[in-house]
Scaffold this motif. Structure first.
Motif, PDB file in Angstrom:
ATOM      1  N   TRP A  35      57.881  45.851 107.855  1.00  0.00           N
ATOM      2  CA  TRP A  35      56.613  46.501 108.173  1.00  0.00           C
ATOM      3  C   TRP A  35      55.497  46.044 107.232  1.00  0.00           C
ATOM      4  O   TRP A  35      54.309  46.157 107.551  1.00  0.00           O
ATOM      5  CB  TRP A  35      56.763  48.023 108.089  1.00  0.00           C
ATOM      6  N   MET A  79      50.552  48.342 112.962  1.00  0.00           N
ATOM      7  CA  MET A  79      51.989  48.151 112.765  1.00  0.00           C
ATOM      8  C   MET A  79      52.334  46.694 113.061  1.00  0.00           C
ATOM      9  O   MET A  79      51.843  46.123 114.039  1.00  0.00           O
ATOM     10  CB  MET A  79      52.756  49.087 113.708  1.00  0.00           C
ATOM     11  N   THR A  80      53.178  46.106 112.225  1.00  0.00           N
ATOM     12  CA  THR A  80      53.587  44.720 112.465  1.00  0.00           C
ATOM     13  C   THR A  80      54.992  44.510 111.915  1.00  0.00           C
ATOM     14  O   THR A  80      55.619  45.433 111.393  1.00  0.00           O
ATOM     15  CB  THR A  80      52.591  43.726 111.837  1.00  0.00           C
ATOM     16  N   ILE A 107      50.017  47.572 117.594  1.00  0.00           N
ATOM     17  CA  ILE A 107      51.247  46.923 117.161  1.00  0.00           C
ATOM     18  C   ILE A 107      51.104  45.430 117.420  1.00  0.00           C
ATOM     19  O   ILE A 107      50.905  45.010 118.564  1.00  0.00           O
ATOM     20  CB  ILE A 107      52.471  47.462 117.920  1.00  0.00           C
ATOM     21  N   ASP A 109      53.121  42.072 117.206  1.00  0.00           N
ATOM     22  CA  ASP A 109      54.442  41.481 117.018  1.00  0.00           C
ATOM     23  C   ASP A 109      54.304  40.184 116.222  1.00  0.00           C
ATOM     24  O   ASP A 109      53.710  39.216 116.678  1.00  0.00           O
ATOM     25  CB  ASP A 109      55.076  41.203 118.380  1.00  0.00           C
ATOM     26  N   LEU A 117      61.192  47.308 119.699  1.00  0.00           N
ATOM     27  CA  LEU A 117      60.035  48.170 119.864  1.00  0.00           C
ATOM     28  C   LEU A 117      60.029  48.840 121.235  1.00  0.00           C
ATOM     29  O   LEU A 117      59.783  50.038 121.348  1.00  0.00           O
ATOM     30  CB  LEU A 117      58.754  47.361 119.678  1.00  0.00           C
ATOM     31  N   PHE A 176      49.847  46.841 122.265  1.00  0.00           N
ATOM     32  CA  PHE A 176      50.895  45.970 121.743  1.00  0.00           C
ATOM     33  C   PHE A 176      50.510  44.533 122.055  1.00  0.00           C
ATOM     34  O   PHE A 176      50.451  44.130 123.214  1.00  0.00           O
ATOM     35  CB  PHE A 176      52.230  46.333 122.397  1.00  0.00           C
TER      36      PHE A 176
END
Length: 216
Positions: A35, A79-80, A107, A109, A117, A176
């Motif tokens: 994270w 978030m990654t 998010i 990726d 996820l 996302f």
């Protein structure tokens, strides 16, 4: 007198705590995924936005855990990571309450987190599916115009980049970005040796996301 439910109380707290606030936090999750990856990415994006699109976002970002009520202090979570993601039932419920109360989660990726996820997002929203955003979505037409939608920043599997969203009553609550790897383009130039043109595209798309969220 009607008794307030927990989600309602959280919603009131969220609104009161964040009127006019422009703050972003990094979402810390369990499962072994990194994270904390791309450490220079978000500060660089925030700096770019403050200079170029008139935001006033603190460059120092906090790390907040999925299950903590601290997430309600931030209107925007990022978030990654590359690998596994695990939400407990309590964390999934907390994240759902946050998103339905006015919060937003982006998010990105960093490669490899997508299958994990998707599984965990079903805990957060059992009755909602990720929907692809078309190139005509307003998020691509904010400060910068991306006529073809999400730009490709870092090559992995030769797949096209996708912007996928979850909506609640017409509001985009979760974005996302997949097979784009925007965060790599936000990092310091020396990290991935991306060209200035590629980094500019990544930063501009990131600025569009931030602009869209704070305007809506």
């Amino acid at each position: 007198m009607k008794q307030l439910t927990v989600p309602t109380i959280l919603c009131i707290f969220f609104v009161c705590a964040n009127v006019g606030a422009q703050e972003i936090a990094i979402l810390k999750y369990k499962g072994g995924g990194d994270w904390y990856s791309n450490p220079t990415a978000l500060p660089n994006l925030i700096r770019f936005c403050n200079v170029n699109i008139g935001t006033d976002i603190p460059e120092k970002t906090d790390n907040v855990e999925v299950g903590s009520l601290t997430i309600f202090q931030y209107p925007f979570l990022h978030m990654t990571g590359h690998g596994n993601v695990v939400f407990s039932d309590e964390e999934a419920e907390n994240l759902q309450n946050y998103l339905l109360s006015g919060g937003f989660l982006h998010i990105d990726d960093n490669y490899g987190m997508e299958p994990y996820l998707r599984k965990e997002l079903r805990k957060v929203f059992p009755n909602k599916e990720l929907e692809e955003l078309g190139a005509d979505h307003p998020i691509f037409k904010q400060e910068y115009d991306f006529q073809d939608g999400l730009p490709k920043i870092h090559e992995h599997d030769g797949k096209r980049p996708q912007a996928l969203g979850i909506f609640d009553e017409g509001r985009l609550v979760l974005l996302f970005t997949f097979e784009a790897d925007l965060g790599d383009g936000w990092e310091d130039a020396a990290v991935h040796n991306d060209s200035e043109e590629v980094r500019k595209k990544a930063l501009q798309m990131g600025a569009n996301i931030i602009s869209y969220v704070f305007k809506h």
